[in-house]
Design an enzyme around this catalytic site. Structure first.
Site, PDB file in Angstrom:
ATOM      1  CB  VAL A 206      -5.349   4.738  -5.236  1.00  0.00           C
ATOM      2  CG1 VAL A 206      -3.374   4.283  -4.742  1.00  0.00           C
ATOM      3  CG2 VAL A 206      -5.939   4.861  -4.380  1.00  0.00           C
TER       4      VAL A 206
ATOM      5  CB  SER B  92       0.068  -5.746   1.404  1.00  0.00           C
ATOM      6  OG  SER B  92      -0.370  -6.451   1.929  1.00  0.00           O
TER       7      SER B  92
ATOM      8  NE  ARG C 184      -5.221 -11.479   2.224  1.00  0.00           N
ATOM      9  CZ  ARG C 184      -5.419 -11.306   1.079  1.00  0.00           C
ATOM     10  NH1 ARG C 184      -5.586 -11.067  -0.108  1.00  0.00           N
ATOM     11  NH2 ARG C 184      -5.711 -12.649   1.177  1.00  0.00           N
TER      12      ARG C 184
ATOM     13  NE  ARG D  54      -6.105  -6.030   5.849  1.00  0.00           N
ATOM     14  CZ  ARG D  54      -6.698  -6.054   4.579  1.00  0.00           C
ATOM     15  NH1 ARG D  54      -5.653  -5.149   4.355  1.00  0.00           N
ATOM     16  NH2 ARG D  54      -6.835  -6.788   3.596  1.00  0.00           N
TER      17      ARG D  54
ATOM     18  CG  ASN E  70       0.827   8.720 -19.471  1.00  0.00           C
ATOM     19  OD1 ASN E  70       0.369   9.934 -19.641  1.00  0.00           O
ATOM     20  ND2 ASN E  70      -0.203   8.060 -20.113  1.00  0.00           N
TER      21      ASN E  70
ATOM     22  CG  ASN F 125      -5.662  15.363 -15.082  1.00  0.00           C
ATOM     23  OD1 ASN F 125      -6.779  16.351 -14.898  1.00  0.00           O
ATOM     24  ND2 ASN F 125      -6.033  14.107 -14.203  1.00  0.00           N
TER      25      ASN F 125
ATOM     26  NE  ARG G 226      -5.502  14.843  -6.297  1.00  0.00           N
ATOM     27  CZ  ARG G 226      -6.758  14.358  -5.445  1.00  0.00           C
ATOM     28  NH1 ARG G 226      -6.892  15.249  -4.678  1.00  0.00           N
ATOM     29  NH2 ARG G 226      -7.448  13.527  -5.697  1.00  0.00           N
TER      30      ARG G 226
END
Ligand SMILES: Cc1cc2nc3c(=O)[nH]c(=O)nc-3n(C[C@H](O)[C@H](O)[C@H](O)COP(=O)(O)OP(=O)(O)OC[C@H]3O[C@@H](n4cnc5c(N)ncnc54)[C@H](O)[C@@H]3O)c2cc1C
Length: 246
Positions: free
Chosen positions: A80, A91, A93, A159, A175, A181, A186
């Protein structure tokens, strides 16, 4: 738990769309002429021209969406960081983890003593999570919250004891420019093993959709010298060979 990567969707006719955008850039045409069908030879010619010269904005019109599971939160924390993308992640949560799954790094998997310590740490995390969520839930019930509200509020804090190894699921859309990139960073040997495995799997899948668009996709050393200087892995030939087999 093995990594699973599914290419869920992509922009239809990606090569045609990119070639139309390129045609508008480089030919004296209006938008109707641009939209006229092009033969596949001309389409690929436009794509090759763009990709070889690094004119990347036309490829932003095409996006790919992947669903990923069986990866750690260590991986998704790195994923991210790629801001030019969209993400939806399961999640902690809202989803109570009665038995959280976790990723064991291969080097730990190979070493029985390290693996035993690792698994004990995972089990202790689960015990702490269960204990804290039960205690907090009880407290919130006594304060008058409904059962579902008390549980949600309890797991929200419980958590915090979960480790980076915790398994997670995420959907990512990038995209083509952002994907290029992402692959350059990576697929590099200097990237961490888990996100590198993900990047290579994504690259393999997009290359099946369009070998032309992703002809030059991969770590930076694929098309140029290694940008890592003293930190180079020194394995450019092996890396190039791996990419050529995708
Ligand atoms: C081997 C490796 C080691 C790393 N180590 C660390 C580390 O120790 N600590 C750490 O914090 N991160 C680390 N990172 C993460 C790295 O710094 C990037 O955050 C990550 O790779 C995302 O790349 P990106 O910014 O190019 O991608 P995106 O966020 O998708 O951005 C794409 C491109 O858009 C442009 N762009 C986006 N946002 C901006 C902006 N605000 N200003 C100007 N241009 C922008 C840039 O050209 C960028 O390359 C590491 C990454 C790798 C591959």
């Amino acid at each position: 738990m093995p990594m699973k990567v599914i290419l869920v969707e992509h922009t239809p006719n990606p090569e045609v769309l990119i070639a139309k955008a390129a045609k508008l850039c480089y030919s004296p045409v209006g938008i109707e002429e641009m939209n006229e069908a092009m033969d596949s030879e001309k389409t690929i010619k436009f794509i090759n021209m763009l990709m070889s010269m690094g004119h990347e904005s036309p490829v932003e019109h095409v996006a790919f969406t992947f669903a990923v599971e069986g990866v750690s939160r260590t991986l998704t924390h790195q994923l991210v960081r790629h801001r030019i993308a969209s993400y939806s992640q399961q999640s902690q949560r809202y989803v109570k983890l009665d038995q959280f799954q976790y990723i064991i790094p291969p080097e730990i998997e190979k070493d029985s003593k390290a693996k035993a310590i690792f698994i004990e740490a995972m089990e202790n995390s689960q015990k702490a999570y269960n204990g804290i969520s039960d205690m907090l839930k009880e407290k919130y019930l006594n304060e008058g919250l409904s059962k579902s509200a008390a549980e949600k509020k309890a797991i929200e804090d419980a958590r915090y004891v979960f480790p980076n190894a915790c398994e997670t699921k995420i959907i990512v859309t990038m995209n083509v420019r952002s994907l290029l990139n992402f692959f350059s960073h990576r697929c590099c040997n200097r990237a961490q093993w888990e996100i590198r495995e993900l990047a290579f799997e994504m690259l393999k899948q997009v290359k099946k959709v369009s070998p032309a668009i992703f002809k030059y996709a991969g770590p930076s050393c694929l098309n140029d010298k290694c940008p890592e200087g003293n930190m180079t892995c020194g394995m450019m030939n092996e890396v190039r060979e791996k990419c050529s087999k995708l």
